[in-house]
Structure formats: structure tokens, C-alpha cells
Design an enzyme around this catalytic site. Structure first.
Site, short mmCIF file in Angstrom:
data_model
loop_
_atom_site.label_atom_id
_atom_site.label_comp_id
_atom_site.label_asym_id
_atom_site.label_seq_id
_atom_site.Cartn_x
_atom_site.Cartn_y
_atom_site.Cartn_z
N GLN A 145 1.22 -2.88 2.68
CA GLN A 145 0.76 -2.16 3.88
C GLN A 145 0.21 -3.11 4.94
O GLN A 145 0.02 -2.74 6.09
CB GLN A 145 -0.37 -1.18 3.51
CG GLN A 145 0.10 -0.04 2.66
CD GLN A 145 -1.06 0.60 1.90
OE1 GLN A 145 -1.59 1.62 2.31
NE2 GLN A 145 -1.47 -0.01 0.80
N ASP A 174 -7.42 -0.81 8.50
CA ASP A 174 -8.28 0.29 8.03
C ASP A 174 -8.67 1.31 9.10
O ASP A 174 -9.07 2.42 8.77
CB ASP A 174 -9.57 -0.28 7.42
CG ASP A 174 -9.29 -1.18 6.23
OD1 ASP A 174 -8.21 -1.04 5.62
OD2 ASP A 174 -10.14 -2.03 5.91
O1 F6P Z 1 -9.53 -4.58 5.32
C1 F6P Z 1 -8.16 -4.58 5.07
C2 F6P Z 1 -7.90 -4.43 3.59
O2 F6P Z 1 -6.50 -4.47 3.39
C3 F6P Z 1 -8.50 -3.18 2.94
O3 F6P Z 1 -7.75 -2.02 3.18
C4 F6P Z 1 -8.56 -3.61 1.50
O4 F6P Z 1 -9.56 -2.90 0.80
C5 F6P Z 1 -8.89 -5.08 1.60
O5 F6P Z 1 -8.47 -5.50 2.88
C6 F6P Z 1 -8.23 -5.95 0.57
O6 F6P Z 1 -8.70 -7.24 0.76
P1 F6P Z 1 -8.05 -8.54 0.11
O7 F6P Z 1 -6.74 -8.79 0.79
O8 F6P Z 1 -9.05 -9.62 0.39
O9 F6P Z 1 -7.87 -8.24 -1.34
#
Ligand code: F6P
Length: 319
Positions: free
Chosen positions: A251, A128
Site C-alpha cells: 500500500q 494514513d
Molecule cells: O505511517 C505509514 C505506515 O505505513 C502505517 O500505516 C504503518 O502502521 C507504518 O507506517 C508501518 O511502518 P514501518 O514501515 O516502519 O513498518
């Protein structure tokens, strides 16, 4: 007595975390320390799930995405009792230093933990790029992965003369959207830091269509605007076929770029150097090979600001 250091990765994985683990382990051993790897982030810390690392335990990982130590988003660690259990795990193994590799939430957790008296050093790693005073490990790779997707989508968008809405990650931060948008030549970029102006997005599309533009790409940071709704609005106003592509977790995976490996190597080494020098409760911060220690308290209370000049550049160039 050798100094003992434990290392863990926490929160969302980020490409380059392995390069940081490698740097911590190898610099620690170089400095005659004992380095312990904790599995599954703060969950593993609470459970005292750790092994001593050797030079060989971090062989062949510099180029791998994800984290060999595994990770978690620990609920238990947000509680006082969870953190006390975590401290006991370290105390019973006579470990007086902890290195936490992770993002915003992990650094906040590490800061709370440091108040219990264990020296806690953090290394910023999240796709991020939402941490103040530093670039985060993983961001460069994620931007390049998103950009690769934009390039590919551009091929099919041009072939069909379609409008594409591409949603990228970033939680509450528009860094990935803005960078991938500028580098990918997107017509519009919607980010959480700027109130979305849908009227302007549509006007821009209409201007493009009027001058014979074959396709358009709109990059939307997750959570900024519902992409299904945006698609309907665009189709209704422009009469052009519109498609959505949500890039999601692709990503987060993949081979880290050179920039991320270098940043991770510098920060991993610096974390050990700071511990050796007696620094306490800091984060390794930097944008390139020049890393500096910043007290975690400043990080927790600082406000990350986006480079809005870049937004202005995107606005002028994408026509
Ligand atoms: O913080 C990294 C991130 O990929 C964010 O961009 C995204 O909102 C979140 O984690 C998604 O989290 P999870 O993998 O727990 O769904």
C-alpha cells in the site's frame, strides 16, 4: 544573497513525495533561491548529508513512488543533542529554512526543531491521512492500491464462495480501511475509531449467507482486531471457509495517482511561496488545489476526526 532552503522526506514514504520534492525544488529555483536536498530524513540532517539541487535533479520523478531523497525514522532526532547537531548542519551551510515532507511523527519532530530558531515548514505526506485540517499526500494512492487488491480478492472470493478478511494499514487511523471498504463494497469495516462489534459482523455474514450471498469481504484496519482470531470466530459461527489477506507495505509503494501528484505539486509550490512571503513554522494544509498555511502548533494540538457519516453509509449499503 540568495535565500537558502533545505528539503527532506521523513518517516514512512508515501506516493507523491517525489512530486512534492520536484515542486519545492523547481519553485525555489524559479524564485531565485538555493535549494538543498537532504538524504535519509532527519538522520541525514544530523549528518549534514546534503547536495544542492538543480532543475535536472528532479527530472523524471513526478510519476515515481517512494522518495528520491530516501527517508528514515530517526531516533537521534527525538533527543535535544540530535536536534542541536541538526541545527549546526544547517547553520554551517547558512541555510535558514527547512522543509520537512512527512507524516505525524515528522511534523512533531519538525515542530520541536522549529523552537531552535530555524524556520521550519512542513508538507503533510503519509498514506494514513491522520493529520488534522488537511488531506495527506499518498492517501489517495494507498486507497486505490488497497481497492485494487479488494477487487482482485473479490474475484477469487466469489469463485470459491469464501469469506475474506483483508487487513489494511493506517496506524491508529481508520481512513484507508473506511475509504477502501466503502469503495470496495465490504460487508463490514473495522476501524480503530469505533469499538469493534464482532457479534454484529457475524450476524451480518449469517444474514448474507441466508439470502444466498456467495462471498463476503471484511476490511480490518491494522491493530484493531487480531485477524487470525477473527478468522476462527467467523469460521466457527458461519461454517464458511474464511481466508486472510494482509496487504501491508504494497500500500505504500507504486505510482502516485493524479490527485496525489496535484496535491503534492500545489503543496510543494505553496511551501516555497510561504517562505518567500515570510511565513514561519507552518504546515501547508488543504484538500485540493486551495492550500493554506496553518501554524504547526495548531496541527500538533488538533484532533483529527474521521468522517463517520461514511461509516454509516457503509453500514446501510453493505447488506
Ligand atoms: O505511517 C505509514 C505506515 O505505513 C502505517 O500505516 C504503518 O502502521 C507504518 O507506517 C508501518 O511502518 P514501518 O514501515 O516502519 O513498518
Amino acid at each position: 544573497m540568495k535565500k537558502k532552503v533545505a528539503v527532506l522526506t521523513s518517516g514512512g514514504d508515501a506516493p507523491g513525495m517525489n512530486a512534492a520534492i520536484r515542486a519545492v525544488v523547481r519553485t525555489g529555483i524559479y524564485r531565485n533561491m538555493q535549494v538543498y536536498g537532504i538524504s535519509h530524513g532527519f538522520e541525514g540532517l544530523i549528518a549534514a548529508d546534503m547536495v544542492e539541487m538543480t532543475l535536472g535533479s528532479v527530472a523524471d520523478i513526478i510519476h515515481r513512488g517512494g522518495t528520491i531523497l530516501k527517508t528514515s525514522r530517526s531516533q537521534a532526532f527525538t533527543t535535544d543533542s540530535g536536534r542541536l547537531n541538526a541545527m549546526e548542519s544547517l547553520e554551517k551551510n547558512h541555510i535558514e529554512n527547512l522543509i520537512v515532507i512527512g507524516g505525524n511523527g515528522s511534523i512533531k519532530g519538525a515542530y520541536e526543531f522549529s523552537k531552535l530558531g530555524i524556520n521550519t515548514v512542513t508538507i503533510p505526506a503519509t498514506i494514513d491521512n491522520d493529520i488534522v485540517y488537511t488531506k495527506t499526500i499518498g492517501f489517495d494512492t494507498a486507497v486505490n492500491t488497497a481497492l485494487e487488491a479488494v477487487n482482485r480478492i473479490r474475484d477469487t472470493a466469489t469463485s470459491h464462495g469464501r469469506i475474506f478478511i483483508i487487513e489494511v494499514m493506517g496506524r491508529d487511523c481508520g481512513e484507508i480501511a473506511l475509504s477502501a471498504g466503502v469503495a470496495g463494497g465490504a460487508e463490514s469495516i473495522l476501524i480503530p475509531e469505533i469499538e469493534p462489534d464482532i457479534k454484529q459482523v457475524i450476524e451480518k455474514l449469517e444474514m448474507g449467507i441466508a439470502r444466498g450471498k456467495l462471498h463476503s469481504i471484511i476490511i480490518v484496519a491494522e491493530g484493531v482486531y487480531p485477524v487470525m482470531e477473527l478468522k476462527e470466530l467467523i469460521q466457527n459461527h458461519t461454517g464458511h471457509e474464511t481466508r486472510i489477506s494482509i496487504l501491508g507495505h504494497m500500500q505504500r509503494g507504486g505510482m502516485p495517482t493524479a490527485a496525489d501528484r496535484i496535491l503534492a505539486s500545489c503543496m510543494g509550490k505553496a511551501a516555497i511561496d510561504y517562505i518567500a512571503a515570510g511565513e514561519r513554522n507552518i504546515m501547508t494544509a488543504g484538500f485540493d488545489i486551495r492550500v493554506r498555511p496553518i501554524p504547526m502548533q495548531e496541527i500538533i494540538h488538533g484532533t483529527k476526526t474521521l468522517e463517520l457519516d461514511l461509516f454509516e453509509i457503509a453500514r446501510i449499503l453493505a447488506r
